[in-house]
Design a protein around this motif. Structure first.
Motif, short mmCIF file in Angstrom:
data_model
loop_
_atom_site.label_atom_id
_atom_site.label_comp_id
_atom_site.label_asym_id
_atom_site.label_seq_id
_atom_site.Cartn_x
_atom_site.Cartn_y
_atom_site.Cartn_z
N GLN A 97 -9.89 -5.42 -6.04
CA GLN A 97 -10.81 -4.46 -5.43
C GLN A 97 -10.06 -3.37 -4.66
OE1 GLN A 97 -14.00 -6.22 -3.18
NE2 GLN A 97 -14.23 -7.92 -4.60
N LEU A 98 -9.00 -3.78 -3.96
CA LEU A 98 -8.22 -2.80 -3.20
C LEU A 98 -7.57 -1.78 -4.11
CD1 LEU A 98 -6.86 -1.82 -0.57
CD2 LEU A 98 -5.06 -3.52 -0.98
N LEU A 99 -6.99 -2.25 -5.22
CA LEU A 99 -6.35 -1.33 -6.16
C LEU A 99 -7.36 -0.37 -6.78
CD1 LEU A 99 -3.88 -3.76 -7.96
CD2 LEU A 99 -3.37 -2.11 -6.15
N ASN A 100 -8.58 -0.86 -7.00
CA ASN A 100 -9.61 0.01 -7.57
C ASN A 100 -10.11 1.05 -6.58
OD1 ASN A 100 -9.57 -1.30 -10.08
ND2 ASN A 100 -11.09 -2.83 -9.42
N LYS A 101 -10.06 0.72 -5.29
CA LYS A 101 -10.62 1.63 -4.27
C LYS A 101 -9.58 2.58 -3.69
CE LYS A 101 -14.60 -1.07 -2.75
NZ LYS A 101 -15.33 -1.64 -1.60
N TRP A 105 -10.21 6.06 -1.64
CA TRP A 105 -9.72 6.20 -0.26
C TRP A 105 -8.81 7.41 -0.14
CZ3 TRP A 105 -8.14 0.60 1.60
CH2 TRP A 105 -9.30 -0.20 1.63
N LEU A 106 -8.00 7.62 -1.17
CA LEU A 106 -7.07 8.75 -1.14
C LEU A 106 -7.83 10.07 -1.13
CD1 LEU A 106 -4.08 9.50 -1.19
CD2 LEU A 106 -4.22 9.55 -3.68
N ALA A 107 -8.91 10.13 -1.92
CA ALA A 107 -9.72 11.35 -1.95
C ALA A 107 -10.38 11.61 -0.61
CB ALA A 107 -10.77 11.24 -3.05
N SER A 108 -10.93 10.55 0.01
CA SER A 108 -11.58 10.71 1.31
C SER A 108 -10.57 11.08 2.39
CB SER A 108 -12.32 9.44 1.70
OG SER A 108 -11.42 8.34 1.82
N SER A 109 -9.38 10.48 2.32
CA SER A 109 -8.36 10.82 3.32
C SER A 109 -7.90 12.26 3.15
CB SER A 109 -7.17 9.86 3.19
OG SER A 109 -6.52 10.04 1.95
N GLN A 110 -7.86 12.72 1.90
CA GLN A 110 -7.48 14.11 1.67
C GLN A 110 -8.52 15.05 2.25
OE1 GLN A 110 -6.60 14.92 -2.40
NE2 GLN A 110 -5.95 17.03 -2.05
N ASP A 111 -9.80 14.70 2.11
CA ASP A 111 -10.86 15.51 2.72
C ASP A 111 -10.73 15.52 4.24
OD1 ASP A 111 -11.87 16.01 0.21
OD2 ASP A 111 -13.33 14.36 0.29
N ASN A 112 -10.39 14.36 4.81
CA ASN A 112 -10.22 14.30 6.27
C ASN A 112 -9.05 15.18 6.73
OD1 ASN A 112 -12.34 12.46 6.54
ND2 ASN A 112 -10.99 10.69 6.29
N LEU A 113 -7.97 15.15 5.96
CA LEU A 113 -6.83 16.00 6.31
C LEU A 113 -7.17 17.48 6.20
CD1 LEU A 113 -3.86 14.07 4.61
CD2 LEU A 113 -4.39 14.20 7.05
N GLU A 114 -7.95 17.84 5.17
CA GLU A 114 -8.37 19.24 5.03
C GLU A 114 -9.28 19.66 6.17
OE1 GLU A 114 -10.11 19.51 1.20
OE2 GLU A 114 -8.21 19.41 0.11
N PRO A 234 -12.05 -3.76 6.03
CA PRO A 234 -12.16 -4.14 4.62
C PRO A 234 -10.94 -4.95 4.17
CG PRO A 234 -11.59 -1.81 4.83
CD PRO A 234 -11.90 -2.30 6.20
N PHE A 235 -11.19 -5.97 3.35
CA PHE A 235 -10.13 -6.83 2.84
C PHE A 235 -9.35 -7.47 3.99
CE2 PHE A 235 -10.52 -3.04 0.05
CZ PHE A 235 -11.21 -3.65 -1.00
N ALA A 236 -10.09 -8.03 4.94
CA ALA A 236 -9.48 -8.59 6.15
C ALA A 236 -8.50 -9.71 5.82
CB ALA A 236 -10.58 -9.10 7.09
N LEU A 237 -8.90 -10.62 4.93
CA LEU A 237 -8.03 -11.74 4.59
C LEU A 237 -6.75 -11.25 3.91
CD1 LEU A 237 -7.50 -14.78 4.34
CD2 LEU A 237 -8.79 -14.74 2.19
N LEU A 238 -6.88 -10.32 2.98
CA LEU A 238 -5.72 -9.81 2.26
C LEU A 238 -4.76 -9.10 3.21
CD1 LEU A 238 -4.21 -9.20 -0.38
CD2 LEU A 238 -5.65 -7.17 -0.63
#
Length: 357
Positions: A97-101, A105-114, A234-238
């Motif tokens: 799930q982490l690899l799929n997301k 996450w990268l797209a949202s972080s890029q929006d935050n940086l912009e 998210p993914f607390a155990l991992l």
């Protein structure tokens, strides 16, 4: 005479650097050529060191060593099977799930940086984050491509890993049964003033070091999992397991693990990254200042600078395996030389083994 002695000293110090560099290079080539058998034997030896504690406890209860080894291995296999059907599927599922997301996450972080850059422009602050964004995009895309290419041979890799696990367990079983005889036979080939301190230092550094590191890593996983769940990470155990496994690498592992988890959380929710980092750092300080001195003590006795150098050399020679065993190897060498200097030699290796047990 004095001039010849000084020249001899300068010659020794001058040649020591190239000789050490040549030995490191030769060891690196040797490990790469015999990487698989050396890795299997090293993991089996570490497992045998760890399992030797419960074996000795059972021997004190008047159980023969063979019976004690069988009992410990049965419980170890049962524990591995339980983890294989409970914890491992959860970790694999969260990893997928982490690899799929990560792209989202990268797209949202890029929006935050912009947005942050636009806010800086409104405040007339010169801030250019485009280079950071491009580097993050390139790095994550490379990682995803490597994972995708490695997933093609996942079935073969899984089968090979299972075979390696069986081989490690079988080797650890025979090491627990016959390892002492083989080791003491090799040690007796050395002079007593070298063999006895070497055997003692090896047991002290390897057995205690790996047991302590394993307990400290387990503490981080157990302590951080409920904290991450409370923070709704998210993914607390991992993430808790990633930090715990990174703790096995001494000196720099904790920083790498906490930094990686903080970065992954930041990619999704930037405001959650700070409490995650703070919680992990607080638990790390508790581990380093309260638990580590009680478990590890000062039995290695190495300067932090030498520890860092040992880790770098271990990584250069044997990669991840080298970083794991570099510190106990360096501690064994130092402890042996210190014991030889202090003339701490006993009667024989066998008498030492009886006293030590």
């Amino acid at each position: 005479m004095r001039r010849s002695a000084s020249l001899q000293t300068l010659l020794i110090y001058g040649l020591s650097g190239p000789i050490i560099a040549l030995n490191v290079w030769l060891l690196s080539l040797l490990f790469r050529y015999f990487q698989h058998p050396i890795t299997i034997l090293s993991i089996a030896a570490i497992l045998a060191f760890l399992l030797n504690y419960p074996v000795k406890l059972l021997e004190k209860a008047r159980i023969t060593r063979t019976q004690a080894v069988i009992i410990v291995l049965i419980f170890t296999l049962a524990l591995l099977i339980i983890l294989g059907f409970t914890l491992v599927p959860m970790v694999i599922d969260q990893t997928i799930q982490l690899l799929n997301k990560i792209p989202d996450w990268l797209a949202s972080s890029q929006d935050n940086l912009e947005n942050l850059q636009m806010l800086a422009r409104q405040k007339r602050i010169k801030l250019d984050l485009s280079l950071v964004t491009e580097q993050i995009n390139t790095g994550v895309q490379n990682i995803l491509q490597q994972i995708a290419s490695g997933a093609v041979g996942f079935a073969g890799t899984l089968l090979s890993a299972l075979l390696n696990i069986v081989l490690v367990i079988v080797l650890a079983f025979y090491m627990l049964l016959y390892g002492d005889r083989l080791w003491y036979g090799l040690i007796n080939l050395l002079p007593s003033y070298i063999g006895i301190p070497l055997s003692r230092s090896l047991q002290l550094n390897f057995q205690n070091f790996f047991l302590s590191q394993l307990l400290l890593a387990l503490f981080m996983v157990v302590a951080l999992t409920p904290i991450f769940l409370f923070l709704r990470v998210p993914f607390a155990l991992l993430f808790a397991i990633i930090i715990g496994i990174s703790e096995l690498i001494p000196f720099i592992g904790a920083t790498l693990g906490i930094g990686l988890v903080t970065l992954l959380v930041f990619l999704q929710t930037w405001w959650l990254a700070f409490p995650v980092a703070m919680a992990a750092i607080i638990m790390q300080q508790i581990k380093d200042n309260i638990l580590s001195p009680k478990l590890l003590g000062n039995f290695i006795g190495l300067n932090p600078l030498w520890i860092f150098i040992a880790i770098l050399m271990g990584f250069e020679i044997a990669g991840l395996l080298g970083t794991l065993v570099a510190v106990p190897i360096a501690g064994t060498i130092k402890g042996t030389f210190d014991a030889i200097k202090n003339n701490k030699n006993g009667n024989s290796v066998y008498s030492y083994a009886v006293v030590d047990d």
